[in-house]
Design a protein around this motif. Structure first.
Motif, PDB file in Angstrom:
ATOM      1  N   THR A 162      82.749  53.567  66.814  1.00  0.00           N
ATOM      2  CA  THR A 162      82.655  52.393  67.214  1.00  0.00           C
ATOM      3  C   THR A 162      84.158  52.032  68.083  1.00  0.00           C
ATOM      4  OG1 THR A 162      83.988  51.671  65.268  1.00  0.00           O
ATOM      5  CG2 THR A 162      81.677  50.799  65.278  1.00  0.00           C
ATOM      6  N   GLN A 190      84.681  39.786  64.426  1.00  0.00           N
ATOM      7  CA  GLN A 190      84.456  40.974  65.362  1.00  0.00           C
ATOM      8  C   GLN A 190      85.529  41.989  65.163  1.00  0.00           C
ATOM      9  OE1 GLN A 190      82.825  41.577  69.969  1.00  0.00           O
ATOM     10  NE2 GLN A 190      82.192  39.671  68.664  1.00  0.00           N
ATOM     11  N   TRP A 207      79.068  43.699  67.824  1.00  0.00           N
ATOM     12  CA  TRP A 207      79.167  43.139  66.257  1.00  0.00           C
ATOM     13  C   TRP A 207      79.212  41.849  66.030  1.00  0.00           C
ATOM     14  CZ3 TRP A 207      78.228  46.842  62.799  1.00  0.00           C
ATOM     15  CH2 TRP A 207      78.422  48.176  63.017  1.00  0.00           C
ATOM     16  N   LEU A 251      85.624  45.685  63.357  1.00  0.00           N
ATOM     17  CA  LEU A 251      85.844  46.885  63.883  1.00  0.00           C
ATOM     18  C   LEU A 251      87.179  47.534  63.420  1.00  0.00           C
ATOM     19  CD1 LEU A 251      85.391  45.804  67.676  1.00  0.00           C
ATOM     20  CD2 LEU A 251      83.940  47.313  66.400  1.00  0.00           C
ATOM     21  N   ALA A 308      79.031  54.796  71.018  1.00  0.00           N
ATOM     22  CA  ALA A 308      79.561  53.751  70.385  1.00  0.00           C
ATOM     23  C   ALA A 308      78.396  52.526  69.736  1.00  0.00           C
ATOM     24  CB  ALA A 308      80.780  52.837  71.029  1.00  0.00           C
ATOM     25  N   VAL A 309      78.602  52.065  68.821  1.00  0.00           N
ATOM     26  CA  VAL A 309      77.627  50.882  68.263  1.00  0.00           C
ATOM     27  C   VAL A 309      78.581  49.796  68.364  1.00  0.00           C
ATOM     28  CG1 VAL A 309      76.463  49.865  66.626  1.00  0.00           C
ATOM     29  CG2 VAL A 309      76.793  52.324  66.330  1.00  0.00           C
ATOM     30  N   LEU A 310      77.779  49.092  69.602  1.00  0.00           N
ATOM     31  CA  LEU A 310      78.241  47.721  70.182  1.00  0.00           C
ATOM     32  C   LEU A 310      77.934  46.314  69.400  1.00  0.00           C
ATOM     33  CD1 LEU A 310      78.423  48.677  74.065  1.00  0.00           C
ATOM     34  CD2 LEU A 310      80.136  49.132  72.273  1.00  0.00           C
ATOM     35  N   HIS A 313      73.668  45.790  60.712  1.00  0.00           N
ATOM     36  CA  HIS A 313      74.045  45.701  62.083  1.00  0.00           C
ATOM     37  C   HIS A 313      73.560  44.279  62.529  1.00  0.00           C
ATOM     38  CE1 HIS A 313      74.377  45.845  66.542  1.00  0.00           C
ATOM     39  NE2 HIS A 313      75.535  46.254  66.439  1.00  0.00           N
ATOM     40  N   TYR A 336      70.212  46.377  65.981  1.00  0.00           N
ATOM     41  CA  TYR A 336      70.499  47.597  66.367  1.00  0.00           C
ATOM     42  C   TYR A 336      69.322  47.974  67.446  1.00  0.00           C
ATOM     43  CZ  TYR A 336      71.542  52.535  65.748  1.00  0.00           C
ATOM     44  OH  TYR A 336      71.796  53.991  66.062  1.00  0.00           O
TER      45      TYR A 336
END
Lengths: 346, 137
Positions: free
Chosen positions: A95, A81, A241, A85, A237-239, A220, A223
């Motif tokens: 992100t 992860q 991961w 990132l 933010a895309v969380l 992802h 998503y």
């Protein structure tokens, strides 16, 4: 660990950060809050305040610890992860910026990562308040557009340039689907669950019908609203991961289109009009959404769900967790198998 | 009081009296989850005799139908072996082995026969999952 952060843990975190920021002094954690949702890592949010160069500093941080008994077992890696990132930090995709990862359990008892606390909220799409939040946002229009644009950004970023090939590059053809099947089969095998004929039928069907992949993108893997942080009517933010792979972007699209991710509304992910999603996603990516392939991936998601619930109930059965929520998932297995049977047409 | 009624009653107490009295979120959730688990166990116990009988009858019918279907024309040996195995053990392991054999020998069967055999197996699977969902949902 549950409830508020212990003084001892707080002191150890402060001690760790002080060593990472040697020019600072008088470190303190403020507004400490544990994120109570999820089946995976332990997540803490707090503000770090300290003095540096004669000035007062404040930085929002998020700390995730891996207790080693997460639902995804060996498939869940904080280190991976953290690397993802790092790779995404300088891309257009929003992100959290990663700061530190530590594998040594001597520091905070278990592996952990520290990353930026991005401003925003993340309402659960399953609760009444969350549904109302997304319903209102759907009416305004900005957030649905941001949802689709962010997915398009994720699927069009250059994963080679970003250095994401360490995730594993599927061979041309059907390798991507086969890798996913193998991954979830491994999790099922670890669960110790007795044989399930519908699952055997599903896996056999998936193997016999694996679609070739037209293009490889970052995927992802989960998503949806609930895994996306929202600020000012935009995705900030895309969380989460944890399930990302290099593979077929239709895998994410199928997840967006799935009725698993909406409740009591035709809006995708409780937020996005279906026609708008098709139009905007295809325009932004240049890809054509392949409904037949998406149906295949829906069946693959059924297998994945079975794997999740078998793994979860298996952890409880094996005494690796005392969380009764995991015991309860034993009854989620037949519910998902019933869904799988319908996906297969019976 | 039967065991299933006992579990149902304990679940109701957990849900109605114990859970709401717990202040902290995590243990309160655990109490409610325990109530759900006990309720499902109770429902499973109550349904078990009827479900066991129905499952056994369905399995007997499946074996009869498959043997009849195979008698009409000899199948690939792996399928014959799997059906014989199912006839002996009549359990989920043998059913999984039969499904795998069907897919593995799909090319050797003509499409109509593959579909017919798999459809017959799926009819039994559907009945079984409907019973399980009656408890689980």
């Amino acid at each position: 660990m549950t409830g508020p952060m212990s003084r001892k843990l707080e002191a150890r975190i402060v001690d760790y950060i002080a060593r990472r920021l040697p020019d600072g002094r008088d470190f303190q954690l403020q507004d400490v809050q544990r994120i109570a949702v999820g089946w995976s890592h332990e997540t803490w949010l707090f503000d770090l305040v300290w003095q540096e160069g004669g000035m007062a500093r404040r930085r929002g941080l998020c700390l995730r610890r891996d207790p080693g008994n997460t639902l995804l077992r060996h498939l869940s890696s904080l280190e991976q992860q953290f690397r993802v990132l790092q790779c995404l930090a300088d891309t257009a995709l929003p992100t959290p910026r990663p700061y530190w990862f530590e594998h040594d359990p001597a520091i905070l008892d278990m592996p952990f990562l520290v990353m930026e606390k991005v401003p925003g909220v993340c309402p659960s799409p399953w609760g009444r308040e969350g549904r109302a939040f997304y319903q209102a946002a759907a009416g305004r229009g900005a957030l649905p557009a941001s949802f689709t644009a962010t997915l398009a950004s994720l699927h069009t970023l250059d994963w080679r340039v970003a250095g994401l090939d360490f995730l594993g590059v599927p061979a041309p053809g059907t390798d991507f689907a086969r890798r996913e099947i193998a991954k979830w089969r491994a999790l099922i095998d670890l669960s110790g669950h007795p044989p399930e004929p519908i699952l055997t039928d599903l896996i056999s069907w998936l193997e016999a019908n694996a679609p070739p992949v037209e293009r490889l993108t970052l995927v992802h893997g989960a998503y949806r609203t609930g895994n996306l942080l929202i600020h000012d009517d935009r995705i900030s933010a895309v969380l989460d991961w944890e399930l990302q792979v290099l593979g077929d972007p239709m895998y994410d699209v199928a997840y967006v289109l799935s009725d698993l991710n909406r409740e009591g509304t035709p809006l995708l992910s409780n937020l996005v009009d279906r026609d708008d999603f098709y139009r905007d996603y295809e325009a932004a990516t240049g890809f054509t959404i392949d409904d037949a392939v998406c149906r295949y991936y829906n069946a693959l998601y059924a297998m994945r769900s079975v794997a999740f619930w078998m793994s979860a109930s298996g952890l409880y059965a094996a005494g690796q967790s005392d969380d009764i929520r995991l015991a309860r998932t034993a009854w989620s297995v037949p519910v998902v198998l019933e869904r799988a049977a319908r996906e297969l047409g019976y | 009081m039967s065991p299933d009624q006992l579990l149902e009653r304990i679940a109701a107490t957990l849900r109605r009296d114990i859970g709401p009295a717990i202040g902290d979120e995590y243990p309160r959730t655990q109490a409610f989850m325990a109530a759900v688990v006990l309720q499902k166990l109770g429902r499973g116990l109550a349904c078990a005799p009827a479900h066991r009988a129905a499952a056994a009858a369905d399995m007997d019918a499946l074996v009869v139908d498959l043997e009849a279907a195979l008698a009409a024309a000899p199948p690939p040996p792996a399928i014959a072996t799997a059906v014989a195995g199912l006839g002996r053990s009549r359990d989920a392991v043998a059913l999984c082995a039969l499904i795998e054999a069907l897919y593995a020998n799909r090319e050797a069967l003509d499409p109509a026969r593959f579909d017919a055999l798999l459809s017959r197996v799926r009819r039994t699977l559907r009945a079984d999952i409907d019973r399980r969902v009656e408890v689980a949902a």
